[in-house]
Write a protein that holds these residues in place. Structure first.
Motif, PDB file in Angstrom:
ATOM      1  N   PRO A   6       0.754  -1.078  -0.075  1.00 38.58           N
ATOM      2  CA  PRO A   6      -0.021  -0.096   0.091  1.00 38.58           C
ATOM      3  C   PRO A   6       1.106   1.202  -0.058  1.00 38.58           C
ATOM      4  O   PRO A   6       1.950   1.312   0.586  1.00 38.58           O
ATOM      5  CB  PRO A   6      -0.727  -0.120   1.325  1.00 38.58           C
ATOM      6  CG  PRO A   6      -0.183  -0.827   2.025  1.00 38.58           C
ATOM      7  CD  PRO A   6       0.715  -2.138   1.360  1.00 38.58           C
ATOM      8  N   GLU A   7       0.308   2.327  -0.473  1.00 42.48           N
ATOM      9  CA  GLU A   7       1.089   3.500  -0.709  1.00 42.48           C
ATOM     10  C   GLU A   7       0.191   4.426   0.075  1.00 42.48           C
ATOM     11  O   GLU A   7      -0.991   4.347   0.236  1.00 42.48           O
ATOM     12  CB  GLU A   7       1.029   4.224  -2.317  1.00 42.48           C
ATOM     13  CG  GLU A   7      -0.215   4.303  -2.925  1.00 42.48           C
ATOM     14  CD  GLU A   7       0.049   4.933  -4.239  1.00 42.48           C
ATOM     15  OE1 GLU A   7       0.796   5.912  -4.196  1.00 42.48           O
ATOM     16  OE2 GLU A   7      -0.617   4.467  -5.297  1.00 42.48           O
ATOM     17  N   VAL A   8       0.845   5.617   0.622  1.00 41.61           N
ATOM     18  CA  VAL A   8       0.007   6.304   1.351  1.00 41.61           C
ATOM     19  C   VAL A   8      -0.385   7.711   0.693  1.00 41.61           C
ATOM     20  O   VAL A   8       0.307   7.952  -0.042  1.00 41.61           O
ATOM     21  CB  VAL A   8       0.899   6.802   2.855  1.00 41.61           C
ATOM     22  CG1 VAL A   8       1.961   7.542   2.538  1.00 41.61           C
ATOM     23  CG2 VAL A   8      -0.116   7.652   3.785  1.00 41.61           C
ATOM     24  N   LEU A   9      -1.718   8.185   0.629  1.00 39.63           N
ATOM     25  CA  LEU A   9      -1.974   9.287   0.033  1.00 39.63           C
ATOM     26  C   LEU A   9      -1.636  10.480   0.809  1.00 39.63           C
ATOM     27  O   LEU A   9      -1.768  10.581   1.953  1.00 39.63           O
ATOM     28  CB  LEU A   9      -3.482   9.137  -0.277  1.00 39.63           C
ATOM     29  CG  LEU A   9      -3.951   7.823  -1.062  1.00 39.63           C
ATOM     30  CD1 LEU A   9      -5.566   7.815  -1.479  1.00 39.63           C
ATOM     31  CD2 LEU A   9      -3.433   7.676  -2.388  1.00 39.63           C
ATOM     32  N   ALA A  10      -1.317  11.783  -0.103  1.00 40.46           N
ATOM     33  CA  ALA A  10      -0.999  12.877   0.500  1.00 40.46           C
ATOM     34  C   ALA A  10      -2.256  13.552   0.992  1.00 40.46           C
ATOM     35  O   ALA A  10      -2.751  14.542   0.321  1.00 40.46           O
ATOM     36  CB  ALA A  10      -0.157  13.718  -0.509  1.00 40.46           C
ATOM     37  N   THR A  46      -5.675  14.480  -9.970  1.00 35.41           N
ATOM     38  CA  THR A  46      -4.948  16.023 -10.043  1.00 35.41           C
ATOM     39  C   THR A  46      -4.629  16.089  -8.430  1.00 35.41           C
ATOM     40  O   THR A  46      -3.814  17.138  -8.509  1.00 35.41           O
ATOM     41  CB  THR A  46      -6.043  16.789 -10.071  1.00 35.41           C
ATOM     42  OG1 THR A  46      -7.059  16.721  -9.344  1.00 35.41           O
ATOM     43  CG2 THR A  46      -6.846  16.420 -11.562  1.00 35.41           C
ATOM     44  N   GLY A  47      -4.943  15.443  -7.493  1.00 35.42           N
ATOM     45  CA  GLY A  47      -4.338  15.782  -6.271  1.00 35.42           C
ATOM     46  C   GLY A  47      -5.461  16.786  -5.587  1.00 35.42           C
ATOM     47  O   GLY A  47      -5.162  17.105  -4.352  1.00 35.42           O
ATOM     48  N   ALA A  48      -6.387  17.248  -6.308  1.00 37.06           N
ATOM     49  CA  ALA A  48      -7.368  18.149  -5.769  1.00 37.06           C
ATOM     50  C   ALA A  48      -7.965  17.737  -4.523  1.00 37.06           C
ATOM     51  O   ALA A  48      -8.491  16.568  -4.431  1.00 37.06           O
ATOM     52  CB  ALA A  48      -7.965  18.814  -6.532  1.00 37.06           C
ATOM     53  N   GLN A  49      -8.212  18.352  -3.449  1.00 34.42           N
ATOM     54  CA  GLN A  49      -8.628  18.033  -2.249  1.00 34.42           C
ATOM     55  C   GLN A  49      -9.749  19.115  -1.865  1.00 34.42           C
ATOM     56  O   GLN A  49      -9.603  20.171  -2.005  1.00 34.42           O
ATOM     57  CB  GLN A  49      -7.769  17.929  -1.098  1.00 34.42           C
ATOM     58  CG  GLN A  49      -6.729  16.696  -1.142  1.00 34.42           C
ATOM     59  CD  GLN A  49      -5.837  16.842   0.033  1.00 34.42           C
ATOM     60  OE1 GLN A  49      -6.213  16.585   1.041  1.00 34.42           O
ATOM     61  NE2 GLN A  49      -4.436  16.569  -0.315  1.00 34.42           N
ATOM     62  N   ARG A  50     -10.858  18.573  -0.925  1.00 35.48           N
ATOM     63  CA  ARG A  50     -11.854  19.336  -0.397  1.00 35.48           C
ATOM     64  C   ARG A  50     -12.067  19.028   0.995  1.00 35.48           C
ATOM     65  O   ARG A  50     -12.156  17.536   1.058  1.00 35.48           O
ATOM     66  CB  ARG A  50     -12.841  19.578  -1.285  1.00 35.48           C
ATOM     67  CG  ARG A  50     -14.042  20.304  -0.822  1.00 35.48           C
ATOM     68  CD  ARG A  50     -14.890  20.514  -2.165  1.00 35.48           C
ATOM     69  NE  ARG A  50     -16.423  20.977  -1.702  1.00 35.48           N
ATOM     70  CZ  ARG A  50     -17.346  20.731  -2.445  1.00 35.48           C
ATOM     71  NH1 ARG A  50     -17.411  20.322  -3.408  1.00 35.48           N
ATOM     72  NH2 ARG A  50     -18.647  21.241  -1.786  1.00 35.48           N
ATOM     73  N   VAL A  51     -12.423  19.952   2.034  1.00 30.89           N
ATOM     74  CA  VAL A  51     -12.808  19.228   3.199  1.00 30.89           C
ATOM     75  C   VAL A  51     -14.236  20.135   3.455  1.00 30.89           C
ATOM     76  O   VAL A  51     -14.350  21.273   3.202  1.00 30.89           O
ATOM     77  CB  VAL A  51     -11.739  19.613   4.502  1.00 30.89           C
ATOM     78  CG1 VAL A  51     -12.551  19.301   5.689  1.00 30.89           C
ATOM     79  CG2 VAL A  51     -10.674  18.838   4.011  1.00 30.89           C
ATOM     80  N   ILE A  52     -15.391  19.345   4.082  1.00 28.68           N
ATOM     81  CA  ILE A  52     -16.473  20.016   4.160  1.00 28.68           C
ATOM     82  C   ILE A  52     -16.765  19.931   5.619  1.00 28.68           C
ATOM     83  O   ILE A  52     -16.888  18.404   6.030  1.00 28.68           O
ATOM     84  CB  ILE A  52     -17.626  19.290   3.281  1.00 28.68           C
ATOM     85  CG1 ILE A  52     -17.068  19.495   1.810  1.00 28.68           C
ATOM     86  CG2 ILE A  52     -19.033  19.841   3.631  1.00 28.68           C
ATOM     87  CD1 ILE A  52     -18.384  18.739   0.778  1.00 28.68           C
ATOM     88  N   MET A  53     -16.698  20.837   6.494  1.00 30.43           N
ATOM     89  CA  MET A  53     -17.037  20.623   7.841  1.00 30.43           C
ATOM     90  C   MET A  53     -18.759  20.425   7.938  1.00 30.43           C
ATOM     91  O   MET A  53     -19.384  21.159   7.296  1.00 30.43           O
ATOM     92  CB  MET A  53     -16.733  21.900   8.612  1.00 30.43           C
ATOM     93  CG  MET A  53     -15.313  22.103   8.660  1.00 30.43           C
ATOM     94  SD  MET A  53     -14.142  20.865   9.011  1.00 30.43           S
ATOM     95  CE  MET A  53     -14.973  20.672  10.692  1.00 30.43           C
ATOM     96  N   VAL A  54     -18.992  19.314   8.914  1.00 28.65           N
ATOM     97  CA  VAL A  54     -20.425  19.067   8.816  1.00 28.65           C
ATOM     98  C   VAL A  54     -20.938  19.762  10.200  1.00 28.65           C
ATOM     99  O   VAL A  54     -22.050  19.955  10.249  1.00 28.65           O
ATOM    100  CB  VAL A  54     -20.591  17.639   8.897  1.00 28.65           C
ATOM    101  CG1 VAL A  54     -22.084  17.225   9.093  1.00 28.65           C
ATOM    102  CG2 VAL A  54     -20.068  16.965   7.487  1.00 28.65           C
ATOM    103  N   GLY A  55     -20.019  19.856  11.268  1.00 28.80           N
ATOM    104  CA  GLY A  55     -20.628  20.202  12.527  1.00 28.80           C
ATOM    105  C   GLY A  55     -21.035  19.356  13.724  1.00 28.80           C
ATOM    106  O   GLY A  55     -21.374  19.750  14.727  1.00 28.80           O
ATOM    107  N   GLU A  56     -21.125  18.091  13.123  1.00 24.80           N
ATOM    108  CA  GLU A  56     -21.380  17.043  14.065  1.00 24.80           C
ATOM    109  C   GLU A  56     -20.900  15.556  13.562  1.00 24.80           C
ATOM    110  O   GLU A  56     -20.276  15.662  12.212  1.00 24.80           O
ATOM    111  CB  GLU A  56     -22.800  17.046  14.322  1.00 24.80           C
ATOM    112  CG  GLU A  56     -23.718  16.486  13.110  1.00 24.80           C
ATOM    113  CD  GLU A  56     -25.051  16.343  13.340  1.00 24.80           C
ATOM    114  OE1 GLU A  56     -25.477  15.221  14.106  1.00 24.80           O
ATOM    115  OE2 GLU A  56     -25.960  17.170  13.235  1.00 24.80           O
ATOM    116  N   ARG A  57     -20.806  14.600  14.192  1.00 29.97           N
ATOM    117  CA  ARG A  57     -20.201  13.426  13.886  1.00 29.97           C
ATOM    118  C   ARG A  57     -20.839  12.872  12.706  1.00 29.97           C
ATOM    119  O   ARG A  57     -22.136  13.016  12.533  1.00 29.97           O
ATOM    120  CB  ARG A  57     -20.275  12.345  15.001  1.00 29.97           C
ATOM    121  CG  ARG A  57     -19.368  12.622  16.190  1.00 29.97           C
ATOM    122  CD  ARG A  57     -19.365  11.304  17.070  1.00 29.97           C
ATOM    123  NE  ARG A  57     -18.594  11.657  18.196  1.00 29.97           N
ATOM    124  CZ  ARG A  57     -18.844  12.317  19.393  1.00 29.97           C
ATOM    125  NH1 ARG A  57     -20.127  12.814  19.642  1.00 29.97           N
ATOM    126  NH2 ARG A  57     -18.160  12.508  20.229  1.00 29.97           N
TER     127      ARG A  57
END
Ligand code: CA
Length: 295
Positions: A6-10, A46-57
């Motif tokens: 396995p390779e680790v993703l950045a 492409t390596g493009a990333q996005r994080v969407i905060m949800v505010g709860e679990r």
């Protein structure tokens, strides 16, 4: 080419990475960080990333047929519009159980969303497995669950596989795609204690299960017919949580992990805890089932 190394993703390590999902149209991997209360998205090309905060679990996400996602949050089932980052509440079958939260979930072959619950503390059998139907109604399908995990349906849609982690079993149910009913529960694999605890799970095109082992530092390919252990992908992290197939031909296996609960000393030994890994296991997966909306 088979490459089980396995390779680790950045990507940023998660506290409790879980629920990986491949979106074939946008060629994106999506996963959740339950304790980080967010959704991660990555375009491996492409390596493009996005994080969407949800505010709860948030513990599970599935695609809906109109391009939205359906999610299991601590406060129930929601639609998520990725463009607007807007949540639309659908239902909460456990509004009377604040000590529980949702855990793993998947869609069945007919487009119903199944997700189960677990207690926030301890491992008493106070969780359930629920089925969210196309009309937004929710049914309790199993009760007395300790930690609901690892759902998969076999390629001919005749069987559903389920893991209640602390039973150390993989259970098979007869499944009826037309009615969504399950029955004839039986254990098909028993997990010895030294393997760790069975957590998330996916299934490949040959009907073999790929199971992540919390405390077991691996993902294993298991034959649910014979109970045989066929293949093992070792990882440099102990808390392996779930896996899904992705990539153009669903020939890549993406694996999530967790760093929550590890001591400083353990984190020094496994600095990649919480990372997402990828390998080429030599067998293809099945596309994720999609949540179907009422016509
Ligand atoms: Ca899980």
């Amino acid at each position: 080419m088979v490459n089980q190394q396995p390779e680790v993703l950045a990507v940023e390590p998660a506290l409790l990475g879980e629920g990986p999902l491949w979106l074939p149209e946008s060629k994106q991997l999506v996963w959740v960080d339950i304790e980080g209360k967010c959704i991660h998205m990555l375009s491996p090309g492409t390596g493009a990333q996005r994080v969407i905060m949800v505010g709860e679990r948030i513990s599970a996400i599935v695609p809906a047929e109109d391009g939205r996602l359906v999610c299991a949050l601590q406060s129930g089932f929601y639609f998520l519009d990725l463009q607007k980052e807007g949540l639309e509440w659908i239902a909460d079958p456990e509004s009377d159980q604040p000590g529980n939260r949702f855990n793993d979930g998947k869609c069945d072959p007919a487009g119903r969303f199944w997700a189960g619950t677990m207690p926030l503390e301890g491992n008493e059998p106070v969780g359930s497995l629920y089925r969210l139907d196309q009309d937004g109604s929710v049914r309790r399908m199993l009760s007395e669950v300790r930690c609901s995990n690892g759902l998969a349906w076999n390629p001919d849609a005749a069987a559903m596989y389920f893991i209640d982690t602390y039973t150390r079993r993989i259970d098979r149910f007869d499944y009826d795609a037309r009615t969504g009913s399950i029955g004839n529960r039986r254990a098909v694999v028993h997990i010895p204690p030294e393997q760790g605890l069975p957590d998330g799970m996916t299934i490949d095109a040959e009907g073999m299960l790929w199971v992540a082992f919390w405390g077991g530092s691996c993902v294993a390919r298991l034959n649910p017919g014979s109970g045989e252990w066929l293949q093992r992908v070792e990882l440099p992290v102990s808390q392996v949580t779930s896996c899904c197939f992705g990539g153009d031909g669903l020939e890549e296996l993406y694996i999530t992990s967790a760093r929550t609960g590890l001591s400083e000393e353990q984190l020094q030994k496994e600095p990649l805890a919480g990372s997402v890994f990828r390998c080429i296991p030599g067998v293809r997966g099945l596309p994720a089932n999609v949540y179907k909306l009422q016509a």
